[in-house]
Design a protein around this motif. Sequence first.
Motif, PDB file in Angstrom:
ATOM      1  N   ALA A  29       0.825  -1.328   0.090  1.00 59.32           N
ATOM      2  CA  ALA A  29      -0.022  -0.135   0.015  1.00 59.32           C
ATOM      3  C   ALA A  29       0.889   1.247  -0.155  1.00 59.32           C
ATOM      4  N   TRP A  30       0.630   2.135  -0.769  1.00 58.91           N
ATOM      5  CA  TRP A  30       1.597   3.144  -1.429  1.00 58.91           C
ATOM      6  C   TRP A  30       1.038   4.531  -0.177  1.00 58.91           C
ATOM      7  N   ASP A 148       6.010   7.735  10.301  1.00 61.90           N
ATOM      8  CA  ASP A 148       5.675   9.149   9.921  1.00 61.90           C
ATOM      9  C   ASP A 148       6.426   9.780   8.853  1.00 61.90           C
ATOM     10  N   GLU A 149       5.724  10.570   8.096  1.00 64.66           N
ATOM     11  CA  GLU A 149       6.331  11.259   7.033  1.00 64.66           C
ATOM     12  C   GLU A 149       6.434  12.636   6.939  1.00 64.66           C
ATOM     13  N   GLY A 150       6.192  13.347   8.251  1.00 67.77           N
ATOM     14  CA  GLY A 150       6.397  14.434   8.298  1.00 67.77           C
ATOM     15  C   GLY A 150       5.072  15.330   9.194  1.00 67.77           C
ATOM     16  N   ASN A 516      -9.259  16.338   1.165  1.00 62.78           N
ATOM     17  CA  ASN A 516      -9.456  14.997   0.666  1.00 62.78           C
ATOM     18  C   ASN A 516      -8.096  14.246   0.933  1.00 62.78           C
ATOM     19  N   PRO A 517      -7.843  13.364   1.868  1.00 62.18           N
ATOM     20  CA  PRO A 517      -6.642  12.611   1.999  1.00 62.18           C
ATOM     21  C   PRO A 517      -6.225  11.946   1.152  1.00 62.18           C
ATOM     22  N   HIS A 518      -7.432  11.286   0.314  1.00 62.71           N
ATOM     23  CA  HIS A 518      -7.112  10.475  -0.652  1.00 62.71           C
ATOM     24  C   HIS A 518      -7.254  11.146  -2.120  1.00 62.71           C
ATOM     25  N   ALA A 519      -6.870  12.387  -2.132  1.00 62.45           N
ATOM     26  CA  ALA A 519      -6.633  13.105  -3.336  1.00 62.45           C
ATOM     27  C   ALA A 519      -5.691  12.318  -4.476  1.00 62.45           C
ATOM     28  N   SER A 520      -4.631  12.192  -3.907  1.00 60.00           N
ATOM     29  CA  SER A 520      -3.649  11.192  -5.063  1.00 60.00           C
ATOM     30  C   SER A 520      -4.152  10.032  -5.713  1.00 60.00           C
ATOM     31  N   GLY A 720       0.669  11.101   8.097  1.00 60.63           N
ATOM     32  CA  GLY A 720       0.670  11.627   6.702  1.00 60.63           C
ATOM     33  C   GLY A 720       0.930  10.282   5.621  1.00 60.63           C
ATOM     34  N   VAL A 721       0.722   9.252   6.257  1.00 61.68           N
ATOM     35  CA  VAL A 721       0.999   8.070   5.207  1.00 61.68           C
ATOM     36  C   VAL A 721      -0.570   7.397   4.830  1.00 61.68           C
TER      37      VAL A 721
END
Length: 827
Positions: A29-30, A148-150, A516-520, A720-721
Amino acid sequence: MTEQISQLRPSLARALSAANEACAAIPPAWPLEATVAVNPFLGQTNESLTDAGARLARAAGAAVAMPRTWYARKIDAGEIQDADIAAAIDAARRPGLTVEGVRAASREAPAAPMASPTLADLAAEAEGVDWPAIVADRFTAWAQGYFDEGQALWAAPRNRDPWAAWRAFATQDLTPEILGLSGFATKVDAAPDQIATFLPAAAERLGLTPEAAPAYFHRLLTTLGGWSQLARYKLWRAEQAGEGDQTLLACLAIRVFWEQALLERGGEALLRRWSTARRAYEEPIAPTEAMAIDAVLQEAAERAGQRGLASRLAAPGAPAAPTRPSLQAAFCIDVRSEVFRRALEGVDPSIETLGFAGFFGLGVAHRDYASDVEECRLPVLLQPGLTSRSGGDDASADDGATGEVQARIAARAARAWGRFRLAAVSSFAFVESAAPLYIGKLARDALGLDLSAKPSRKTNLKANPGAETPAPRLDPAIDLEARVGAAEAILRAMSLTERFARLVVLAGHGAGVVNNPHASALQCGACGGYSGEVNARLLAGLLNDPSVREGVAARGIEIPADTLFVGALHDTVSDRVTLYAEDHPAPAHGRDLERAEARLEAAGRTCRGERAGRLPRADGEADLLRRGRDWAEARPEWGLAGCQAFIAAPRSRTAGRDLTGRAFLHSYDWRADTEFKVLELILTAPVVVASWISLQYYGSCVAPQTFGAGNKLLHNVVGGVGVVEGNGGVLRAGLPWQSVHDGERFVHDPLRLSVCVEAPREAILDILRRHDGVRALFDHGWLHLFALDENGGMAWRYRPGLAWEAYDATALSRAHASPAEGVEAAL
């Protein structure tokens, strides 16, 4: 890792081999920043749907087919006909099943699949304490800091061995002790430093046999939800680089440690329960009769969908395009492009559209303007072979570079200001003193003011991702021979080698959304979850280069001197297209660009009108222009919901046919592909990517608790992931419920993708013989394969084992009244 295992003593080797087998069963999962669709059944593609169902039922309590009522409604509506069921029984090689029996079974409600119990489950039953939830909570408490990525203001140490990082955390975490696991921290501290030492010893203490260990380890990893999948992503990326990664193995070791601690605490009573439960993990996979019927019903639903597709492809098409199109526009193969391409061709029949993977053949690691982040803008199955950037060189003194340095400084200042606003020591004081200054911004954003202004060729970055950035460039540049080779390969792969229009638009796509957290996940899957304008603009620059044109002309591709390539971005939320004409100023093409903008805007209006009828609460075309900026909108668009087919053929086979936004359309002319290299590329890359997309939507429908992200309204972003649902629990991967369901019904029919290719059948089989992984998708039913005839009709169906059978959708439709006769005629 395999070589290391073979050198260990047998007991250690068996335990670690079982652990690696379990890890391989977990899909990656990315992270949210660049979400890409992933096939959740990636570890089961060498099994049939029935066998995968049995395995995932034991490992996760997950279903692999829809509830029976879903199929019953389709049967009652006449969508699934008796001929479809009969053909599905034949394909499943289940002679004991009958059409009448399967129809009757669709009215039944078999028991939901139940996962085999873990020690945490058994301890919860014995004590009335929800140990699975406690384990999930404490694991998440550690994982959200480690991964965590920031997002975290006080971040955990980076680049630390995950097993060591967890042990450092767990020795300070008193929660297990408070809840009754006395001495937990002391035991963690005394645990071996190496996973390779701990896991075999723990497996022995748990009494795991070689037969039980792989299934049990798989079960433990599924209890960690998206955390396991995120760790699998780290392993995936490491393997791509020819390296290894211990994160997923560490997650398994942590979960095993909890099991061991609960067993030691539970005493003889728990040990007896565990001895009984453990034997279930030793049993081989054994699908039930109910699972076999579910697979037949699913196959029947897919065959019904294929009949509908065949009917649409057989309908009269559009008239042939003129010798030289007035405009050519290449779009991503994404199903959302089908709607726009059809609308654009409807505006003016002299327009020709093409379909190609959205990264446009340029796999780049890109640095955006004023950014230090490297973005991999290509399918995740590939590794970037080029690097690019937007803007100038910081070291140079030109105005562009100075602007970029200033922008970067401003961005860093904004980040520092943002962290100050949120920091524990200043956040409350900040709100008290500065909140009134934000009233205007809050009102403007919340009410969606000034959102309907028509975009220019340069539009706002937030409304249209990437639109204001300077033109991207390859950095470092590649030599002329490499540029010519890349241009030739891309043009041939696009089947664009002649009849060039004066203006050729290369349109990537993206989605302008907020909150929208799932915007990508709405961006371009072929661009690694980013918008596609960078790749489109890079290709336009490459094809406008006079030296490159001279080089490809020597290789047989004559691009007229008056042809201009322009990069573009199609916003799939608003259906507006931004042209990057400033990248290549061409006064002689001013009129062409004006006409193109008018036609694109007209096509956008048509698309918005069509899409508004599908979106809940969409109040006509105007609503779609503001929907992406509405903070409260859980469904700004439907993404790729509805995807059903992948078609690789000349556009003439599909032009003028309404495929309702359900087909990936890849332009391909096999007559120009003398060695079938393009066909091989299509089957091994775009088709596989499309299968990941299709199966992610499929998994999020059939098993939303296991493979879906849950309810957007309850999401909290972690690290952030990813997201958790509510205020705790494990990470949720996959698609949110609002991406596949409108609140009353499914908007995505979970049908495995039908791949339709116009090419000689033997050429297709020859490629499958050379690519076992791709062949497995078709042989085990995760994809369906059809060969099209010279008119674009679905004429041949692939059967497992490198064979074909004649396909006649008309005969299958006639078979409704007489199933046996119709199936015989069709087969």
